[in-house]
Design an enzyme around this catalytic site. Sequence first.
Site, PDB file in Angstrom:
ATOM      1  CG  ASP A 137      37.983  41.630  63.278  1.00 33.01           C
ATOM      2  OD1 ASP A 137      37.199  40.763  63.704  1.00 33.01           O
ATOM      3  OD2 ASP A 137      37.700  42.851  63.254  1.00 33.01           O
ATOM      4  CE  LYS A 166      36.170  31.607  60.882  1.00 32.22           C
ATOM      5  NZ  LYS A 166      35.488  30.994  59.698  1.00 32.22           N
TER       6      LYS A 166
HETATM    7  P1  NAD Z   1      26.189  32.681  59.394  1.00 26.44           P
HETATM    8  O1  NAD Z   1      26.099  32.068  60.750  1.00 26.44           O
HETATM    9  O2  NAD Z   1      25.183  33.689  58.983  1.00 26.44           O
HETATM   10  O3  NAD Z   1      26.147  31.533  58.283  1.00 26.44           O
HETATM   11  C1  NAD Z   1      26.843  30.331  58.431  1.00 26.44           C
HETATM   12  C2  NAD Z   1      26.350  29.376  57.344  1.00 26.44           C
HETATM   13  O4  NAD Z   1      27.106  28.162  57.461  1.00 26.44           O
HETATM   14  C3  NAD Z   1      24.876  28.991  57.490  1.00 26.44           C
HETATM   15  O5  NAD Z   1      24.241  28.992  56.247  1.00 26.44           O
HETATM   16  C4  NAD Z   1      24.927  27.577  58.066  1.00 26.44           C
HETATM   17  O6  NAD Z   1      23.803  26.770  57.723  1.00 26.44           O
HETATM   18  C5  NAD Z   1      26.213  27.048  57.448  1.00 26.44           C
HETATM   19  N1  NAD Z   1      26.806  25.965  58.243  1.00 26.44           N
HETATM   20  C6  NAD Z   1      27.036  25.978  59.576  1.00 26.44           C
HETATM   21  N2  NAD Z   1      27.552  24.784  59.946  1.00 26.44           N
HETATM   22  C7  NAD Z   1      27.678  24.044  58.815  1.00 26.44           C
HETATM   23  C8  NAD Z   1      28.166  22.742  58.542  1.00 26.44           C
HETATM   24  N3  NAD Z   1      28.633  21.955  59.531  1.00 26.44           N
HETATM   25  N4  NAD Z   1      28.161  22.297  57.274  1.00 26.44           N
HETATM   26  C9  NAD Z   1      27.689  23.088  56.263  1.00 26.44           C
HETATM   27  N5  NAD Z   1      27.191  24.314  56.467  1.00 26.44           N
HETATM   28  C10 NAD Z   1      27.196  24.785  57.728  1.00 26.44           C
HETATM   29  O7  NAD Z   1      27.656  33.240  59.278  1.00 26.44           O
HETATM   30  P2  NAD Z   1      28.180  34.564  58.554  1.00 26.44           P
HETATM   31  O8  NAD Z   1      28.043  35.699  59.471  1.00 26.44           O
HETATM   32  O9  NAD Z   1      27.631  34.608  57.203  1.00 26.44           O
HETATM   33  O10 NAD Z   1      29.748  34.224  58.479  1.00 26.44           O
HETATM   34  C11 NAD Z   1      30.271  33.461  57.391  1.00 26.44           C
HETATM   35  C12 NAD Z   1      31.758  33.262  57.586  1.00 26.44           C
HETATM   36  O11 NAD Z   1      32.402  34.536  57.653  1.00 26.44           O
HETATM   37  C13 NAD Z   1      32.138  32.526  58.859  1.00 26.44           C
HETATM   38  O12 NAD Z   1      33.211  31.685  58.562  1.00 26.44           O
HETATM   39  C14 NAD Z   1      32.566  33.632  59.807  1.00 26.44           C
HETATM   40  O13 NAD Z   1      33.510  33.152  60.734  1.00 26.44           O
HETATM   41  C15 NAD Z   1      33.167  34.623  58.846  1.00 26.44           C
HETATM   42  N6  NAD Z   1      33.118  36.033  59.255  1.00 26.44           N
HETATM   43  C16 NAD Z   1      31.935  36.604  59.652  1.00 26.44           C
HETATM   44  C17 NAD Z   1      31.893  37.957  59.972  1.00 26.44           C
HETATM   45  C18 NAD Z   1      30.615  38.639  60.386  1.00 26.44           C
HETATM   46  O14 NAD Z   1      30.642  39.795  60.773  1.00 26.44           O
HETATM   47  N7  NAD Z   1      29.461  37.994  60.320  1.00 26.44           N
HETATM   48  C19 NAD Z   1      33.063  38.723  59.897  1.00 26.44           C
HETATM   49  C20 NAD Z   1      34.266  38.103  59.500  1.00 26.44           C
HETATM   50  C21 NAD Z   1      34.270  36.764  59.168  1.00 26.44           C
HETATM   51  O1  DAU Z   2      34.702  40.828  64.068  1.00 28.33           O
HETATM   52  C1  DAU Z   2      34.155  39.858  63.214  1.00 28.33           C
HETATM   53  C2  DAU Z   2      33.096  39.059  63.942  1.00 28.33           C
HETATM   54  O2  DAU Z   2      31.971  39.921  64.083  1.00 28.33           O
HETATM   55  C3  DAU Z   2      32.707  37.775  63.226  1.00 28.33           C
HETATM   56  O3  DAU Z   2      33.801  36.921  63.192  1.00 28.33           O
HETATM   57  C4  DAU Z   2      31.532  37.087  63.929  1.00 28.33           C
HETATM   58  O4  DAU Z   2      31.117  35.958  63.199  1.00 28.33           O
HETATM   59  C5  DAU Z   2      30.401  38.082  64.028  1.00 28.33           C
HETATM   60  O5  DAU Z   2      29.324  37.492  64.748  1.00 28.33           O
HETATM   61  C6  DAU Z   2      30.852  39.362  64.722  1.00 28.33           C
HETATM   62  O6  DAU Z   2      31.157  39.100  66.117  1.00 28.33           O
HETATM   63  P1  DAU Z   2      30.754  40.121  67.290  1.00 28.33           P
HETATM   64  O7  DAU Z   2      30.711  39.361  68.548  1.00 28.33           O
HETATM   65  O8  DAU Z   2      31.590  41.342  67.239  1.00 28.33           O
HETATM   66  O9  DAU Z   2      29.257  40.529  66.775  1.00 28.33           O
HETATM   67  P2  DAU Z   2      27.890  40.706  67.551  1.00 28.33           P
HETATM   68  O10 DAU Z   2      26.937  41.310  66.586  1.00 28.33           O
HETATM   69  O11 DAU Z   2      27.479  39.488  68.290  1.00 28.33           O
HETATM   70  O12 DAU Z   2      28.252  41.820  68.634  1.00 28.33           O
HETATM   71  C7  DAU Z   2      28.745  43.090  68.258  1.00 28.33           C
HETATM   72  C8  DAU Z   2      29.014  43.883  69.523  1.00 28.33           C
HETATM   73  O13 DAU Z   2      27.751  44.197  70.142  1.00 28.33           O
HETATM   74  C9  DAU Z   2      29.806  43.119  70.571  1.00 28.33           C
HETATM   75  O14 DAU Z   2      30.667  44.030  71.253  1.00 28.33           O
HETATM   76  C10 DAU Z   2      28.750  42.599  71.530  1.00 28.33           C
HETATM   77  C11 DAU Z   2      27.678  43.659  71.471  1.00 28.33           C
HETATM   78  N1  DAU Z   2      26.278  43.181  71.673  1.00 28.33           N
HETATM   79  C12 DAU Z   2      25.834  42.169  70.900  1.00 28.33           C
HETATM   80  C13 DAU Z   2      24.543  41.705  71.038  1.00 28.33           C
HETATM   81  C14 DAU Z   2      24.052  40.537  70.207  1.00 28.33           C
HETATM   82  C15 DAU Z   2      25.460  43.833  72.577  1.00 28.33           C
HETATM   83  O15 DAU Z   2      25.865  44.796  73.262  1.00 28.33           O
HETATM   84  N2  DAU Z   2      24.170  43.379  72.709  1.00 28.33           N
HETATM   85  C16 DAU Z   2      23.691  42.318  71.986  1.00 28.33           C
HETATM   86  O16 DAU Z   2      22.508  41.941  72.194  1.00 28.33           O
END
Ligand code: NAD
Ligand code: DAU
Length: 359
Positions: A137, A166
């Site tokens: 998002d 992204k």
């Molecule tokens: P993550 O960082 O936990 O995992 C990423 C994975 O991709 C890892 O296993 C890493 O080794 C692999 N990777 C990274 N670079 C690579 C490369 N060049 N080639 C092959 N593998 C590679 O990420 P996540 O939180 O699981 O997110 C997964 C996907 O979902 C991402 O595309 C992210 O943008 C999307 N997403 C995440 C969230 C969230 O809240 N975490 C929300 C919405 C969308």
């Molecule tokens: O919205 C989807 C996204 O959510 C994904 O696309 C990303 O891959 C995922 O990492 C996540 O991004 P955020 O930046 O929102 O997540 P994060 O957990 O890093 O931070 C969540 C919120 O908390 C953000 O407002 C920053 C704040 N934060 C984060 C950390 C790590 C803190 O206040 N302290 C911290 O130490």
Amino acid sequence: MKTYLVTGGAGFIGSNFIHYMFQKYGDDIRIINLDKLTYAGNLENLKSVEDRENYAFVKADICDWEAVNRIFQENDIDRVVHFAAESHVDRSIKDPEVFVKTNVLGTLVMLNGAKAAWELPDGTFKEGKKFLHVSTDEVYGSLDEDGGYFYETTPYAPHSPYSASKASSDMLVKSYMDTYKFPANITNCSNNYGPYQFPEKLIPLIINNALQGKKLPVYGDGKNVRDWLYVEDHAKGIDMVMEKGRLFETYNIGGHNEKQNIEIIHIILNTLREMLPEGDGRRKLVKDSLITYVEDRKGHDRRYAIAPDKIKKEVGWLPDTRFEDGIRRTIQWFFENEEWMKNVTSGNYQKYYEEMYQI
Ligand code: NAD
Ligand code: DAU
């Protein structure tokens, strides 16, 4: 039997997705997991599936055309679920380049691998093939505190190098759908939480620090809002879009669960105190006084909130897990997997943490 190529399957959401799919489909599907195993990739996440005959792991970089093309040529891939990415906003602010390489160029390589394997001589595509691009998002930018939601029609306005990369990858997928009628969907999901999340992200970082009596870093005023979704509900949404989503469409995934960061931290502290058994030495470490306000994230988006109307209406998806239950399940998982946390926070993590947080 359908063969899935899952990229980034050793990461947080990818590994949860693989578990979800094997629980749901058992031996009726085959999964190939392509992952480079960066700092965020961890094969420990997949221990319980690694011996399955219908699972294979390939260590490779999605930017490596030869490795990617070989997988497509040697296997009849039906579905690509593309998770692999650099995913942490803070890291993208320090070092944007790898975000562009992996998230933009890597996605292009994946698209080309699938296109080469699936395209027929007349320019149409083999029946039943689909590429699902997992996105965020954050591509929509930031919302005001007092209202509004992200819809699929909301214009893109990314702010961080992560979200810009992204957004670029989404645009590439859209361009393949528009230009070649390439069979794909894009999903844009809100913040996930749950088992196997790397503790650079807010929720696992707070759980891990609180249990050790370490300071809990809050960026800015702590009032930034995120829309939290239990990771299994995201996995379910991806599977449903794969099966029921109309080709070439984008679906937003989110569960109307907006919370300020500071609220999340208080919920975690209260839940930890509730769940830790009497006599557990960690009970006295978990204190509100650990909360430490630190310098704000640069360009910190104020609020995210997904309108999941389209996925509900067209695909029938609804989240199953209420936040109160999801956070308890997550904490319980971290209680039961202390060794996992120890392993991922040794070595490079310490260096990252010290550079990132001077507290
Ligand atoms: P993550 O960082 O936990 O995992 C990423 C994975 O991709 C890892 O296993 C890493 O080794 C692999 N990777 C990274 N670079 C690579 C490369 N060049 N080639 C092959 N593998 C590679 O990420 P996540 O939180 O699981 O997110 C997964 C996907 O979902 C991402 O595309 C992210 O943008 C999307 N997403 C995440 C969230 C969230 O809240 N975490 C929300 C919405 C969308
Ligand atoms: O919205 C989807 C996204 O959510 C994904 O696309 C990303 O891959 C995922 O990492 C996540 O991004 P955020 O930046 O929102 O997540 P994060 O957990 O890093 O931070 C969540 C919120 O908390 C953000 O407002 C920053 C704040 N934060 C984060 C950390 C790590 C803190 O206040 N302290 C911290 O130490």
